[in-house]
Design an enzyme around this catalytic site. Sequence first.
Site, short mmCIF file in Angstrom:
data_model
loop_
_atom_site.label_atom_id
_atom_site.label_comp_id
_atom_site.label_asym_id
_atom_site.label_seq_id
_atom_site.Cartn_x
_atom_site.Cartn_y
_atom_site.Cartn_z
N ALA A 1 0.84 -1.20 0.00
CA ALA A 1 0.00 0.00 0.00
C ALA A 1 0.88 1.26 0.00
CB ALA A 1 -0.92 -0.01 1.21
N HIS A 2 1.86 1.29 0.89
CA HIS A 2 2.75 2.45 0.98
C HIS A 2 4.18 1.93 0.99
CE1 HIS A 2 -0.37 4.36 3.93
NE2 HIS A 2 -0.88 4.18 2.73
N ASN A 3 5.08 2.73 0.46
CA ASN A 3 6.48 2.39 0.53
C ASN A 3 7.28 3.69 0.63
OD1 ASN A 3 9.01 1.25 0.36
ND2 ASN A 3 8.75 0.39 -1.70
#
Lengths: 158, 150
Positions: free
Chosen positions: B95-97
């Site tokens: 989802a996020h990095n």
Amino acid sequence: MLDSIDRRIVAATQAGLPLVREPYRAVAEKLDLDQAEIIARLRRLLDEGAIRRIGAIPNHYALGLTANGMSVWDVADKAVADIGARIGALDEVTHCYERPRHLPLWPYNLFAMVHGHTREEVRAKVERIARLIGPAARAHDVLFSTRILKKTGLRIAA
Amino acid sequence: MPVIDPTEKAIINGLQGGFPLTPRPFRDAGAELGLSEGELINGVRDLVGAGQLSRFGPLWNAELLGGDVCLAAIAVPPERFDEVAEQVNAHPEIAHNYERTHALNMWFVVSADDPRRIAEVIAEIEAETGLSVHAMPKVKEFFVGFRVEV
């Protein structure tokens, strides 16, 4: 646990409520349900914690809060519940979690996210937290994000 | 720094939670903030339109909806950073990095409807990159305000 109607409400509202005078009626009409049922279910989901809150969901970056510091703390396992509860309640901390250590690379077991307009502002907030924890924090660090490599919203299937 | 007028500031600081579950919630919330129903609706619409709010409505707790999320970190050799970022991001479960300032320089969130997928995705990333993925599942959540002041 969510039933199939709850999941339809999730799918209908996860991109936001309709910005109209009667938003719950608009959601109800879309799902062919009563407004009263939508309101009652949202209240139950809020009470159960499936909804964290209802309102404005800020985009930190667009609001100028471009400094995002992950403060991390090594505190005794015995003390982590007490310290976590105190740190998590601070206005400057947006989320606070206990997580496992990965020794020797990663000695930290308490994470607290701190946002600010500048890194200096975030560092000052982290130092206030450090003073509050005192010697119970055996070590701490703050990791700034230097690049967003990917950011997508969590998407939940109906 | 974006310019935020007093109405917008009142909305952002005063309405990050507690939006009423009443038939006319904008009227009722507006009364608390000193805004008319129409002013509040227009203000929220402008903030969403300008991207200063990601959205306006319920913030769902993904885990209680049956899925799971797990934070994970990798110490990526600098010369391989972009290549590894591509390999990690190629997984739809990421989802996020974020790149962060530490030897563990890549931090991402794995999310999946089926909690068993989390361990599979982590194993896939380890196989593809040849690097250790340090899973940091939360042991305990103390408080998640997600609130900010402007």
